[in-house]
Design a protein around this motif. Structure first.
Motif, PDB file in Angstrom:
ATOM      1  N   THR A 211      46.573  -6.450 -19.405  1.00 13.21           N
ATOM      2  CA  THR A 211      47.266  -7.461 -20.212  1.00 13.21           C
ATOM      3  C   THR A 211      48.043  -8.426 -19.318  1.00 13.21           C
ATOM      4  N   LEU A 212      48.731  -7.892 -18.316  1.00 16.90           N
ATOM      5  CA  LEU A 212      49.489  -8.738 -17.391  1.00 16.90           C
ATOM      6  C   LEU A 212      48.556  -9.651 -16.594  1.00 16.90           C
ATOM      7  N   VAL A 213      47.412  -9.115 -16.189  1.00 17.33           N
ATOM      8  CA  VAL A 213      46.433  -9.929 -15.464  1.00 17.33           C
ATOM      9  C   VAL A 213      45.951 -11.082 -16.336  1.00 17.33           C
ATOM     10  N   ALA A 214      45.696 -10.784 -17.610  1.00 14.54           N
ATOM     11  CA  ALA A 214      45.249 -11.828 -18.537  1.00 14.54           C
ATOM     12  C   ALA A 214      46.314 -12.918 -18.679  1.00 14.54           C
ATOM     13  N   PHE A 215      47.560 -12.526 -18.782  1.00 15.75           N
ATOM     14  CA  PHE A 215      48.653 -13.513 -18.848  1.00 15.75           C
ATOM     15  C   PHE A 215      48.694 -14.356 -17.570  1.00 15.75           C
ATOM     16  N   PHE A 216      48.502 -13.703 -16.425  1.00 18.93           N
ATOM     17  CA  PHE A 216      48.581 -14.406 -15.146  1.00 18.93           C
ATOM     18  C   PHE A 216      47.528 -15.508 -15.060  1.00 18.93           C
ATOM     19  N   TYR A 217      46.321 -15.222 -15.585  1.00 20.37           N
ATOM     20  CA  TYR A 217      45.236 -16.208 -15.523  1.00 20.37           C
ATOM     21  C   TYR A 217      45.170 -17.084 -16.779  1.00 20.37           C
TER      22      TYR A 217
ATOM     23  N   PRO B 147      37.222  -9.222  -7.800  1.00 22.94           N
ATOM     24  CA  PRO B 147      36.654  -7.871  -7.909  1.00 22.94           C
ATOM     25  C   PRO B 147      37.664  -6.772  -8.210  1.00 22.94           C
ATOM     26  N   LEU B 148      38.924  -6.961  -7.859  1.00 27.98           N
ATOM     27  CA  LEU B 148      39.884  -5.864  -7.964  1.00 27.98           C
ATOM     28  C   LEU B 148      40.521  -5.743  -9.347  1.00 27.98           C
ATOM     29  N   PHE B 149      40.901  -6.882  -9.952  1.00 29.81           N
ATOM     30  CA  PHE B 149      41.631  -6.830 -11.226  1.00 29.81           C
ATOM     31  C   PHE B 149      41.009  -7.688 -12.323  1.00 29.81           C
ATOM     32  N   GLY B 150      39.929  -8.389 -12.033  1.00 33.02           N
ATOM     33  CA  GLY B 150      39.322  -9.246 -13.040  1.00 33.02           C
ATOM     34  C   GLY B 150      40.273 -10.345 -13.494  1.00 33.02           C
ATOM     35  N   GLU B 151      40.070 -10.838 -14.712  1.00 38.19           N
ATOM     36  CA  GLU B 151      40.969 -11.834 -15.293  1.00 38.19           C
ATOM     37  C   GLU B 151      41.407 -11.429 -16.702  1.00 38.19           C
ATOM     38  N   GLY B 152      41.305 -10.120 -17.001  1.00 41.86           N
ATOM     39  CA  GLY B 152      41.740  -9.625 -18.297  1.00 41.86           C
ATOM     40  C   GLY B 152      40.588  -9.520 -19.284  1.00 41.86           C
ATOM     41  N   PRO B 153      40.828  -8.895 -20.440  1.00 40.19           N
ATOM     42  CA  PRO B 153      39.779  -8.749 -21.460  1.00 40.19           C
ATOM     43  C   PRO B 153      39.142 -10.083 -21.825  1.00 40.19           C
ATOM     44  N   LEU B 154      37.858 -10.028 -22.138  1.00 43.62           N
ATOM     45  CA  LEU B 154      37.085 -11.222 -22.501  1.00 43.62           C
ATOM     46  C   LEU B 154      37.080 -12.263 -21.390  1.00 43.62           C
ATOM     47  N   THR B 155      37.044 -11.799 -20.145  1.00 41.14           N
ATOM     48  CA  THR B 155      36.982 -12.720 -19.014  1.00 41.14           C
ATOM     49  C   THR B 155      35.756 -13.625 -19.105  1.00 41.14           C
ATOM     50  N   TYR B 156      34.626 -13.061 -19.521  1.00 44.11           N
ATOM     51  CA  TYR B 156      33.412 -13.881 -19.592  1.00 44.11           C
ATOM     52  C   TYR B 156      33.649 -15.111 -20.470  1.00 44.11           C
ATOM     53  N   TYR B 157      34.231 -14.907 -21.632  1.00 42.63           N
ATOM     54  CA  TYR B 157      34.504 -16.016 -22.544  1.00 42.63           C
ATOM     55  C   TYR B 157      35.475 -17.016 -21.923  1.00 42.63           C
ATOM     56  N   HIS B 158      36.329 -16.517 -21.042  1.00 45.37           N
ATOM     57  CA  HIS B 158      37.333 -17.353 -20.381  1.00 45.37           C
ATOM     58  C   HIS B 158      36.736 -18.187 -19.254  1.00 45.37           C
TER      59      HIS B 158
ATOM     60  N   SER C 279      35.930  -8.024 -16.501  1.00 41.72           N
ATOM     61  CA  SER C 279      37.170  -8.254 -17.227  1.00 41.72           C
ATOM     62  C   SER C 279      38.363  -7.543 -16.600  1.00 41.72           C
ATOM     63  N   HIS C 280      38.148  -6.301 -16.133  1.00 42.52           N
ATOM     64  CA  HIS C 280      39.289  -5.484 -15.712  1.00 42.52           C
ATOM     65  C   HIS C 280      39.343  -5.248 -14.213  1.00 42.52           C
ATOM     66  N   GLY C 281      38.238  -5.435 -13.537  1.00 46.41           N
ATOM     67  CA  GLY C 281      38.235  -5.214 -12.101  1.00 46.41           C
ATOM     68  C   GLY C 281      38.111  -3.742 -11.735  1.00 46.41           C
ATOM     69  N   LEU C 282      37.899  -3.479 -10.473  1.00 43.73           N
ATOM     70  CA  LEU C 282      37.624  -2.133  -9.988  1.00 43.73           C
ATOM     71  C   LEU C 282      38.816  -1.195 -10.155  1.00 43.73           C
ATOM     72  N   ILE C 283      40.018  -1.655  -9.804  1.00 40.35           N
ATOM     73  CA  ILE C 283      41.191  -0.768  -9.817  1.00 40.35           C
ATOM     74  C   ILE C 283      41.555  -0.323 -11.235  1.00 40.35           C
ATOM     75  N   PRO C 284      41.722  -1.219 -12.198  1.00 39.82           N
ATOM     76  CA  PRO C 284      42.001  -0.755 -13.563  1.00 39.82           C
ATOM     77  C   PRO C 284      40.891   0.124 -14.140  1.00 39.82           C
ATOM     78  N   CYS C 285      39.632  -0.161 -13.800  1.00 34.61           N
ATOM     79  CA  CYS C 285      38.533   0.675 -14.297  1.00 34.61           C
ATOM     80  C   CYS C 285      38.661   2.105 -13.775  1.00 34.61           C
TER      81      CYS C 285
END
Length: 401
Positions: free
Chosen positions: A75-81, A283-294, A317-323
């Motif tokens: 969620t924080l990653v999504a806010f950041f991007y 690769p590490l954290f993605g850009e949050g849920p629904l990154t593709y749509y973003h 969406s979530h990257g390697l570390i959150p996964c």
């Protein structure tokens, strides 16, 4: 008639606790539009919060903090991007996991069996809704009902109460497996006929969704369940039905609607190519849920909500570390599932859970329909049912003290 119905309901519903009734309400809400489930979950969590029970429930579930950490990070990653829709999804995922912890704490065998029967019954109402929806579609397109023509356009495919035809298709996949699970328990012909009718009705609705991928997992999951439970008669029948269906498609390929397979696969290939570019970028954290749509416009990708693949989209969406963090929680749940098999505790339940997992993985090769409120909730209702047999005694001892 009314007296018989009243006696039936009392026999089925009497004797449950308040928490068990609450879980029933949520499971029934899964078959309503998705926002109904989220409203019910929010209400449940608010109730647990004001009662001061939520933290104890979280502590009771093995590795629960890893699932919470996953939700907070993504969620924080999504806010950041500035992926605002993704941030909302991150909060929704957190709410779903918190409910799952609650469910795992209070689920028991009697309640679980009732929930599955409720799913089968309510699914028939969804089929009726789908049929009415189909009648409206064919009237608009000037088809006859028996033509059974399924168009490619999403607005011309039935979705019942599930927002999208492909989400409804996965719900049907799950319902069919639940019926198979129940058939291996009941002994009366009337009950077996009910489950067979429920399977047939839902499969007809599946045809109307036009989702071709949803048929493929049945080739593996249904025979697997029968074989694991040594129901060799059912196993032989299912293999025969699969063989007849396959031969029928070869002889009469027009039975398969939406035959633009090559064109659809090329779309998938374009989506996957875009997803890989996004994964390489973050690769590490993605850009949050629904990154593709973003990001799809940024990379010239095909316009859609997700990456249509159960491996690519989580990494995107979530990257390697959150996964990895989430896999710690899921691995703990899978350990319980494995113990069902290792100790021969409940082979029917084990086969159902594995069949659900296989459905997600096989269907997930070409789509990501598990990433939705209703499909994910029904998945976790079954996947987390292993907790019927594990880790709850300590929690109830604690709250009694």
């Amino acid at each position: 008639m009314l007296r018989s119905l009243s006696n039936f309901l009392h026999r089925k519903l009497d004797g449950f606790t308040c928490d068990e009734y609450i879980i029933m309400v949520l499971v029934c809400s899964i078959f309503l539009p998705f926002y109904c489930s989220m409203i019910v979950i929010a209400g449940i969590l608010f109730y647990l919060l004001i009662k001061g029970r939520l933290l104890g429930i979280i502590r009771n579930i093995p590795k629960s903090y890893f699932a919470i950490a996953f939700c907070i990070i993504t969620t924080l990653v999504a806010f950041f991007y500035k992926n605002w829709l993704g941030a909302v999804c991150g909060v929704a995922i957190l709410l779903i996991f918190l409910f799952v912890f609650y469910y795992r704490t209070y689920i028991n065998k009697r309640l679980f069996e009732l929930l599955l029967d409720a799913c089968c019954i309510i699914s028939l109402f969804c089929v009726v809704w789908a049929l009415m929806e189909y009648v409206r579609i064919i009237n608009r397109l000037d088809y006859h009902f028996l033509d059974l023509v399924i168009e490619d356009s999403p607005k011309d495919r039935v979705n019942s109460t599930f927002f999208n035809a492909n989400y409804y298709a996965m719900m049907i996949e799950f319902i069919v497996l639940i019926c198979v699970y129940k058939m291996m328990q009941v002994k009366t012909l009337r009950r077996i006929v009910f489950y067979l009718f429920t399977i047939a009705a839902n499969l007809f609705a599946l045809y109307l969704t036009g989702c071709r991928t949803a048929w493929i997992p049945f080739v593996v999951t249904v025979p697997f369940m029968f074989l694991m439970n040594k129901r060799f008669g059912f196993f032989s029948f299912s293999m025969g039905a699969i063989a007849v269906s396959g031969i029928s498609l070869l002889v009469y390929p027009e039975l398969m609607q939406r035959t633009s397979i090559l064109g659809d696969f090329l779309k998938r290939a374009k989506i996957w190519k875009t997803a890989v570019k996004g994964i390489k970028a973050h690769p590490l954290f993605g850009e949050g849920p629904l990154t593709y749509y973003h990001i799809y416009k940024q990379y010239g990708g095909h316009p859609t909500q997700h990456a249509h693949n159960v491996i690519l989209d989580p990494l995107l969406s979530h990257g390697l570390i959150p996964c990895i963090i989430l896999l710690v929680y899921l691995g703990s749940n899978l350990k319980e599932v494995w113990l069902l098999f290792k100790r021969r505790i409940d082979m029917r339940l084990f086969s159902l859970i594995v069949a659900f997992l296989l459905t997600v993985l096989i269907h997930g090769i070409l789509d990501y329909t598990i990433y939705w409120v209703q499909t994910s909730l029904l998945f976790f209702i079954v996947f987390s049912a292993s907790s019927i047999y594990f880790h709850k005694e300590e929690y109830f001892d604690e709250i009694e003290r």
